[in-house]
Design a protein around this motif. Sequence first.
Motif, short mmCIF file in Angstrom:
data_model
loop_
_atom_site.label_atom_id
_atom_site.label_comp_id
_atom_site.label_asym_id
_atom_site.label_seq_id
_atom_site.Cartn_x
_atom_site.Cartn_y
_atom_site.Cartn_z
N ASP A 220 0.81 -1.22 0.00
CA ASP A 220 0.00 0.00 0.00
C ASP A 220 0.85 1.26 0.00
O ASP A 220 0.45 2.30 -0.55
CB ASP A 220 -0.93 0.01 1.21
CG ASP A 220 -1.97 -1.09 1.13
OD1 ASP A 220 -2.37 -1.44 0.00
OD2 ASP A 220 -2.38 -1.61 2.19
N ASP A 221 2.02 1.21 0.62
CA ASP A 221 2.85 2.40 0.72
C ASP A 221 3.75 2.61 -0.49
O ASP A 221 4.47 3.61 -0.57
CB ASP A 221 3.72 2.34 1.98
CG ASP A 221 4.62 1.11 2.00
OD1 ASP A 221 4.39 0.20 1.17
OD2 ASP A 221 5.52 1.05 2.85
N LYS A 223 3.25 1.69 -4.65
CA LYS A 223 2.63 1.03 -5.79
C LYS A 223 3.49 1.14 -7.06
O LYS A 223 3.06 0.75 -8.14
CB LYS A 223 1.25 1.66 -6.06
CG LYS A 223 0.23 1.45 -4.95
CD LYS A 223 -0.27 0.02 -4.90
CE LYS A 223 -1.39 -0.14 -3.87
NZ LYS A 223 -1.88 -1.54 -3.81
N LYS A 384 -0.41 -10.55 -1.35
CA LYS A 384 -0.18 -9.19 -0.88
C LYS A 384 0.76 -9.20 0.33
O LYS A 384 1.63 -8.33 0.46
CB LYS A 384 -1.50 -8.52 -0.54
CG LYS A 384 -1.34 -7.06 -0.11
CD LYS A 384 -2.68 -6.39 0.13
CE LYS A 384 -2.46 -4.93 0.53
NZ LYS A 384 -3.74 -4.23 0.76
N SER A 413 -7.75 -4.94 2.11
CA SER A 413 -7.02 -3.74 2.51
C SER A 413 -6.52 -3.81 3.95
O SER A 413 -5.91 -2.87 4.44
CB SER A 413 -7.92 -2.51 2.33
OG SER A 413 -9.06 -2.60 3.16
N ASP A 415 -4.27 -4.74 7.20
CA ASP A 415 -2.83 -4.89 7.49
C ASP A 415 -2.64 -6.23 8.19
O ASP A 415 -3.12 -6.43 9.31
CB ASP A 415 -2.34 -3.74 8.36
CG ASP A 415 -0.84 -3.81 8.61
OD1 ASP A 415 -0.14 -4.46 7.80
OD2 ASP A 415 -0.37 -3.25 9.60
#
Length: 489
Positions: A220-221, A223, A384, A413, A415
């Motif tokens: 996510d941090d 892409k 992911k 989404s 964590d």
Amino acid sequence: MNNEGRIVVFMSMISGVFLILITLVLQVVTMSVAESKAVVASRMTVSDMKSYYNSYIFEHYHILLFDKTMEGQGEAYLEELMQIYYCEKLGEAYDDTDVKLGQFTMLCDNACQAFRDQMKEHVLYACAEKATQTGVDYIVEKTDGKDGTLPEDLQEDIKDAQETEKNRMAMSENAQTDDEDTADGISKKTEGVLQETEEDPREYTKKLSSSAILNLVLPDDDKSVSGAAIQMEDFPSRMHMNLGMAYEEIDRTFDDLTGMQVGLVQLATWQDALADSGAMAVYIGDVFNCFTKTANDTAGLSYEQEYLIAGKNTDYENLKSVAHRMIGIRFPINYISLCGQADKMTKLTTMATSIAGAAPYLIPAIKYLLAGCWAYIEAIADVKVLFAGKKASFVKNSENWITDINHISESLSKDIQEDGNGLDYQAYLTILQMLNRESVMYRMLDLIQFNARQESPSFLIRNAATGLQADFQTTYKGKTFFFHQSGSY
């Protein structure tokens, strides 16, 4: 006086004989020394040629080899160079000196045997500690020797659901019932029904594109993906036809049991591929870049290990292909786990009942298709975790299951915490690499050649030698010596 004269004559004769013997011995010793010097000179000349190893390849890949064309100057130049070195070592007392090159030991001979041997040697001496912590032994230990092979009882259950669906469809056709029960099977039968009940998770996966899935698994941090590309002309792998690790992405519609089963078996069975490949796996992990590690900052590609698997000419395409293949590994493993969790299967049965509506005979088939959809979504979540540089759980249960079939986007989404007993990104790369070792072997040579040509533009792997043979001839004081010498790394 007569006796004294005889003694003088006798001593003179003895002295003459000794002088003759000493002269002969000196001549023999001289020739022997000359021959020995010629032998040593020939060996040293061969050894000198080994000093022309490619320094870039040795520094980055720990492989000793030399270009038999001497960077495009040709074998004749190499032969001439050897003769110069040989003459310098012999000195002016020798004449009629000649050197003729014989056979070379090439890096790619005998299915790249020389390359394999040097890889093993590097792993043995330089990666001994890593070899005990990573590679196939680590994977076998963490997976308990299991992969995604479907249990026979689960295969039978899916087959029974498939047969039930086909039989009832055939009965519907014979009775000329509603057209929705015929050609397109489950997908047409359920079309429009779900809007009145609950959301069908398959609608989510149907909308996913290949690129969208890569975007889902990227951290996510960050892409961003490397845009590096390489030219593939003269690559060693191009010389070998039928090389490749063809992979078809999983059918994301989950409307057909037969199509789903293709995805379940494509990458399910891989434990056997790990046998006798430990050195190669450790070597690859040590010297080639991947998404989570940089081993060589001078390399043309950032995702080299991904190239070994997919064989595309861009980092983006290689990474995208690997993401889908990792999902392909996780898919059957998750499917087996899901089908063994009673609470989740009950939930899917309820959902399937709602979707089937007036065709209850479709419930078993829809249930297993929904299970496939959910296992696929869970596989995306697993990958992911891997792309984030964390270890993902190998065997799933109710405690480490990530996704919720009713809240897919929110699930993907989340964590996720690392599972210390799981496998990491490198482990899954290793599994994919070992599934087709021959392709990977030649693609390693592709990368070595491409990167080495940054410093030596004319270098080609097909000219890479690890040993040579030569015939030496020289004459010393009328006597000619012949030697055959060979040397290798």
